[in-house]
Write a protein that holds these residues in place. Structure first.
Motif, PDB file in Angstrom:
ATOM      1  N   GLU A   1     -15.708 -50.339  73.255  1.00  0.00           N
ATOM      2  CA  GLU A   1     -16.510 -51.553  73.283  1.00  0.00           C
ATOM      3  C   GLU A   1     -15.749 -52.714  72.649  1.00  0.00           C
ATOM      4  O   GLU A   1     -15.724 -53.830  73.182  1.00  0.00           O
TER       5      GLU A   1
ATOM      6  N   LYS B   1     -20.472 -60.345  77.344  1.00  0.00           N
ATOM      7  CA  LYS B   1     -19.198 -60.974  77.702  1.00  0.00           C
ATOM      8  C   LYS B   1     -19.442 -62.199  78.589  1.00  0.00           C
ATOM      9  O   LYS B   1     -18.807 -63.240  78.410  1.00  0.00           O
TER      10      LYS B   1
ATOM     11  N   LYS C   1     -25.352 -49.286  78.105  1.00  0.00           N
ATOM     12  CA  LYS C   1     -24.445 -49.904  77.133  1.00  0.00           C
ATOM     13  C   LYS C   1     -23.376 -50.728  77.840  1.00  0.00           C
ATOM     14  O   LYS C   1     -23.081 -51.866  77.450  1.00  0.00           O
TER      15      LYS C   1
ATOM     16  N   TYR D   1     -12.911 -53.876  74.886  1.00  0.00           N
ATOM     17  CA  TYR D   1     -13.441 -54.546  76.076  1.00  0.00           C
ATOM     18  C   TYR D   1     -13.903 -55.971  75.769  1.00  0.00           C
ATOM     19  O   TYR D   1     -13.718 -56.881  76.582  1.00  0.00           O
ATOM     20  N   LEU D   2     -14.467 -56.198  74.586  1.00  0.00           N
ATOM     21  CA  LEU D   2     -15.116 -57.476  74.289  1.00  0.00           C
ATOM     22  C   LEU D   2     -14.257 -58.457  73.492  1.00  0.00           C
ATOM     23  O   LEU D   2     -14.354 -59.667  73.696  1.00  0.00           O
TER      24      LEU D   2
ATOM     25  N   CYS E   1     -14.542 -58.428  66.915  1.00  0.00           N
ATOM     26  CA  CYS E   1     -15.231 -57.159  66.704  1.00  0.00           C
ATOM     27  C   CYS E   1     -14.730 -56.545  65.403  1.00  0.00           C
ATOM     28  O   CYS E   1     -13.526 -56.573  65.112  1.00  0.00           O
TER      29      CYS E   1
ATOM     30  N   GLN F   1     -22.723 -54.709  77.540  1.00  0.00           N
ATOM     31  CA  GLN F   1     -21.418 -55.253  77.167  1.00  0.00           C
ATOM     32  C   GLN F   1     -20.987 -56.331  78.163  1.00  0.00           C
ATOM     33  O   GLN F   1     -20.487 -57.400  77.770  1.00  0.00           O
ATOM     34  N   GLN F   2     -21.196 -56.059  79.437  1.00  0.00           N
ATOM     35  CA  GLN F   2     -20.847 -57.038  80.472  1.00  0.00           C
ATOM     36  C   GLN F   2     -21.689 -58.301  80.332  1.00  0.00           C
ATOM     37  O   GLN F   2     -21.184 -59.419  80.506  1.00  0.00           O
TER      38      GLN F   2
ATOM     39  N   THR G   1     -19.292 -52.665  65.401  1.00  0.00           N
ATOM     40  CA  THR G   1     -19.465 -51.518  66.284  1.00  0.00           C
ATOM     41  C   THR G   1     -18.672 -50.314  65.792  1.00  0.00           C
ATOM     42  O   THR G   1     -17.658 -50.456  65.101  1.00  0.00           O
TER      43      THR G   1
END
Length: 259
Positions: free
Chosen positions: A199, A180, A172, A202-203, A41, A176-177, A194
């Motif tokens: 986010e 992933k 959102k 998390y990713l 990211c 994201q889930q 981003t």
């Protein structure tokens, strides 16, 4: 065959734009290596060149100094091995979802294409909406279709330019889930730009923090968190605060009051 630890290699990239006869620098001395199958990211303030860097990796913008190598080949133009998802879905409004996805396929028989489109519609959770048109879908569903279209040619690298920025908070998180899950099952190398630090934490396997224009890489943060990731645990919040510190260090803001 092992993982390619230099699948993407960016070396000495500088990018300039001209406006009203004046030349100004957008990217300065960008150097980055990405492993095959890694999720990166890129975060930074507006105007720091994040999207410009992504477009350069995609081959949509090749007017820069330095070089970008993907899987041993210098990037000089767009290729189907590099898929891209934009901030808006960019689906053709006159085509249904099935036809939007199949439009980019240029290899295989009619039956092979149909099977591949069906597989990718199911992959992004749109089974049952094949004949729907973009205007009949929610924003999140349209972005799912955009992701399916970017993946249908089985690119080796997927580039995502703030694809969830216009979505509501709940949608959102769902998207994201989904991304992933797709990354985990498809093993595609992914690079996502981003503004959303949560986010990114998390990713990402690693987070590239860019400075304000001209964009430089200030820091690269490894994200070594157990899966599934919990946005409220101590380790997650510590990485989140670390990234915020990179943004606000020069402004002498006490982050304990805002995060």
């Amino acid at each position: 065959m092992g993982i390619n630890n230099e699948y993407l290699k960016i070396t000495g990239v500088n990018k300039f734009f001209e406006k009203d006869g004046e030349k100004f620098q957008v990217l300065r001395d960008i150097n980055l290596t990405v492993k095959e199958g890694e999720f990166i990211c890129i975060v930074g303030a507006s105007g720091c060149g994040k999207s410009t860097l992504l477009r350069s990796i995609a081959g949509l913008d090749v007017e820069h100094e330095g070089e970008i190598i993907v899987d041993g080949e210098r990037v000089t133009r767009p290729e189907k091995t590099r898929g891209m998802v934009f901030q808006e879905h960019r689906l053709f409004p006159w085509l249904n979802i099935e036809d939007n996805i199949s439009y980019v396929l240029n290899e295989g028989t009619k039956e092979e294409k149909k099977k591949k489109v069906a597989e990718h519609i199911e992959l992004v959770g749109l089974k049952g909406f094949e004949k729907s048109y973009p205007k009949q879908l929610s924003g999140g569903m349209a972005q799912r279709a955009g992701i399916a279209r970017a993946l249908v040619n089985q690119p080796e690298i997927l580039l995502l330019d703030e694809p969830f920025g216009a979505l509501d908070a709940f949608t959102k998180i769902q998207m994201q889930q989904e991304v992933k899950r797709i990354h985990k099952t498809q093993k595609t190398t992914m690079i996502l730009v981003t503004h959303d630090i949560d986010e990114a934490v998390y990713l990402a396997d690693r987070i590239v923090v860019m400075s304000s224009r001209p964009g430089t890489i200030k820091r690269i943060v490894n994200v070594e968190l157990a899966e599934p990731r919990n946005r409220n645990n101590t380790e997650f919040l510590a990485i989140r605060k670390l990234i915020f510190n990179e943004f606000f260090a020069e402004q002498q803001i006490d982050l304990d009051y805002i995060i």
